[in-house]
Design a protein around this motif. Structure first.
Motif, mmCIF file in Angstrom:
data_model
loop_
_atom_site.group_PDB
_atom_site.id
_atom_site.type_symbol
_atom_site.label_atom_id
_atom_site.label_comp_id
_atom_site.label_asym_id
_atom_site.label_seq_id
_atom_site.Cartn_x
_atom_site.Cartn_y
_atom_site.Cartn_z
ATOM 1 N N ARG A 156 47.935 35.570 34.154
ATOM 2 C CA ARG A 156 47.535 34.160 33.993
ATOM 3 C C ARG A 156 47.079 33.579 35.337
ATOM 4 O O ARG A 156 46.087 32.839 35.403
ATOM 5 C CB ARG A 156 48.694 33.344 33.420
ATOM 6 C CG ARG A 156 49.014 33.674 31.975
ATOM 7 C CD ARG A 156 49.856 32.592 31.326
ATOM 8 N NE ARG A 156 51.178 32.470 31.907
ATOM 9 C CZ ARG A 156 52.253 33.151 31.503
ATOM 10 N NH1 ARG A 156 52.142 34.042 30.523
ATOM 11 N NH2 ARG A 156 53.422 32.966 32.073
ATOM 12 N N LEU A 157 47.786 33.916 36.406
ATOM 13 C CA LEU A 157 47.408 33.405 37.726
ATOM 14 C C LEU A 157 46.059 33.969 38.171
ATOM 15 O O LEU A 157 45.245 33.252 38.771
ATOM 16 C CB LEU A 157 48.497 33.751 38.751
ATOM 17 C CG LEU A 157 49.835 33.031 38.548
ATOM 18 C CD1 LEU A 157 50.896 33.616 39.466
ATOM 19 C CD2 LEU A 157 49.697 31.532 38.790
ATOM 20 N N TYR A 158 45.806 35.241 37.885
ATOM 21 C CA TYR A 158 44.500 35.813 38.217
ATOM 22 C C TYR A 158 43.398 35.093 37.435
ATOM 23 O O TYR A 158 42.321 34.815 37.972
ATOM 24 C CB TYR A 158 44.469 37.304 37.880
ATOM 25 C CG TYR A 158 45.443 38.147 38.673
ATOM 26 C CD1 TYR A 158 45.875 37.753 39.934
ATOM 27 C CD2 TYR A 158 45.937 39.350 38.161
ATOM 28 C CE1 TYR A 158 46.774 38.524 40.668
ATOM 29 C CE2 TYR A 158 46.827 40.134 38.887
ATOM 30 C CZ TYR A 158 47.245 39.718 40.123
ATOM 31 O OH TYR A 158 48.130 40.482 40.844
ATOM 32 N N GLY A 159 43.664 34.808 36.166
ATOM 33 C CA GLY A 159 42.680 34.089 35.356
ATOM 34 C C GLY A 159 42.415 32.694 35.882
ATOM 35 O O GLY A 159 41.261 32.239 35.933
ATOM 36 N N ILE A 160 43.472 32.009 36.294
ATOM 37 C CA ILE A 160 43.317 30.654 36.846
ATOM 38 C C ILE A 160 42.479 30.694 38.120
ATOM 39 O O ILE A 160 41.562 29.877 38.311
ATOM 40 C CB ILE A 160 44.700 30.023 37.097
ATOM 41 C CG1 ILE A 160 45.349 29.647 35.765
ATOM 42 C CG2 ILE A 160 44.585 28.792 38.004
ATOM 43 C CD1 ILE A 160 46.802 29.234 35.888
ATOM 44 N N GLY A 161 42.782 31.642 39.015
ATOM 45 C CA GLY A 161 42.003 31.758 40.250
ATOM 46 C C GLY A 161 40.538 32.030 39.974
ATOM 47 O O GLY A 161 39.652 31.433 40.591
#
Length: 427
Positions: free
Chosen positions: A240-245
């Motif tokens: 999820r954090l990779y997607g947000i970035g």
């Protein structure tokens, strides 16, 4: 050089007076200022090179007779190559050393930068920019690890902060230098100017950077690296954090790749130098990213992300105005929201990964720069097809993606908190 730096083994009972143990760097100790300045110069040079064509895209379009979408590949090729190479180069730095990796990357990136102004056509320019982006990948892959190994923990935040400041100032100053040089002498002169500036920074880096004292080479085990990466890619929170970035950078890449075209067109008809000066707004991002820690402390990570996407969305809507002042305010809000969101997401990656933090951060950077490539290309294609409103539409879809991921994360966190209670009840 002290014998302690040679890596020779010591025996129990050896005289510590003759062979003193090396000490980690901290403010006031020899080498700390040199290290900080060297990494600042590295960050400034590499990020000035990475985005050197972004402020020049309208001039490159005119020079080669190509569309905005085609010219945008001069940015996307560099950021895309960086995204692909940052993970393998981070693994190589574990075997061959941080300073060696940074030095090789710097020499190649600047060397290619000196060739870029002489590209005979767009195809050659894109190819050279891809090689340059791949070389630049070795800097962020190694710099953070170098600082973590050489600097005392209490001084680490300040040292990393100076490196990040070099990134921000490099990205901004590169666009300023290219913009004004291009307005005076043409876009090739703009690229030459930023290459010469980066050459000076590279010389400073090579002269100032102290030799690593604490690096210990590790065996290069592709299977172990693969297992670590696979583990990170199976972690739902990290994904999820990779997607947000990636989505935040899609917004930023789309806006700043295309804004030059909008401002040189009517009704604004601004010169290249003035368009390059728009990137001074990056300074707002320096402030908002620094304030992200306090924001998370007050609102929590997801609260900070909601505030960041709201600020970004308001800026995008405001940028639809035909008033130059309103557009500038919109860019300020977009920049503040983006940098705050990026700071929150990237810090969460480091806290979430319990092992293989270097690979976890490298994966985040890969996603981040892939988002930049996608945003720049899609935003330019949308602008060429339907104008600025279409570019804003692409960016708003990315913002909606961040909101969706964050909402899903909130739901998953609530479900996880309920899980232990239900498991106990089942017993």
């Amino acid at each position: 050089m002290s014998p302690a730096h040679t890596g020779a083994p010591t025996t129990l009972g050896a005289s510590t007076a003759s062979f003193p143990e090396p000490q980690a760097l901290s403010p006031g100790r020899p080498g700390y200022r040199r290290t900080s300045l060297a990494l600042f110069a590295a960050g400034l040079a590499t990020f000035a090179l990475l985005y050197s064509t972004q402020a020049l895209l309208p001039a490159i379009s005119d020079g080669f007779g190509v569309t905005a979408g085609q010219a945008s590949w001069t940015v996307s090729a560099a950021t895309g190559a960086l995204a692909l190479f940052v993970l393998p180069l981070s693994a190589l730095s574990e075997r061959f050393g941080r300073t060696r990796m940074m030095t090789c990357s710097m020499v190649v990136a600047v060397g290619v930068g000196l060739l870029v102004p002489f590209a005979p056509n767009l195809e050659w320019l894109v190819a050279l920019r891809a090689v340059q982006g791949a070389a630049i990948a070795g800097i962020p892959a190694s710099a953070m690890a170098y600082l973590a190994e050489e600097v005392k923990p209490k001084a680490l935040v300040a040292a990393i902060g100076l490196f990040v400041a070099g990134n921000s100032i490099g990205g901004m100053s590169g666009r300023l230098v290219t913009g004004w040089a291009a307005q005076l002498w043409g876009w090739r002169a703009g690229l030459a100017a930023v290459a010469l500036m980066s050459l000076a920074c590279a010389v400073a880096f090579l002269v100032l950077l102290p030799r690593a004292k604490f690096f210990r080479p590790a065996s290069l085990n592709p299977r172990a690296v693969g297992r670590t990466v696979a583990g990170h890619l199976r972690d739902p929170l990290l994904l999820r954090l990779y997607g947000i970035g990636a989505l935040f950078m899609t917004v930023f890449g789309a806006v700043y790749t295309v804004i030059g075209y909008r401002l040189v067109d009517e009704p604004f008809s601004l010169g290249q130098g003035v368009v390059g000066s728009i990137f001074l707004i990056y300074l707002v991002g320096t402030v908002s990213s620094a304030a992200a820690g306090k924001l998370v402390a007050r609102t929590g990570r997801r609260g900070a992300l909601y505030l960041a996407v709201t600020t970004t969305a308001l800026g995008l809507l405001l940028s639809l105005s035909e008033s130059l002042a309103a557009i500038v305010v919109g860019l300020v809000l977009i920049t503040a929201g983006f940098f705050a969101g990026h700071a929150v997401a990237s810090a969460a990656v480091s806290r979430t990964a319990k092992t293989g933090r270097a690979q976890a951060s490298a994966l985040y950077q890969s996603a981040y720069y892939l988002g930049s490539s996608a945003g720049g290309t899609l935003g330019a294609l949308a602008y060429h097809g339907a104008g600025w409103a279409a570019t804003v539409g692409i960016a708003l879809l990315a913002v909606l993606g961040v909101v969706s991921i964050t909402l899903y994360g909130s739901h998953a966190a609530r479900a996880q908190r309920r899980m232990p209670a239900s498991a106990l009840g089942a017993r």
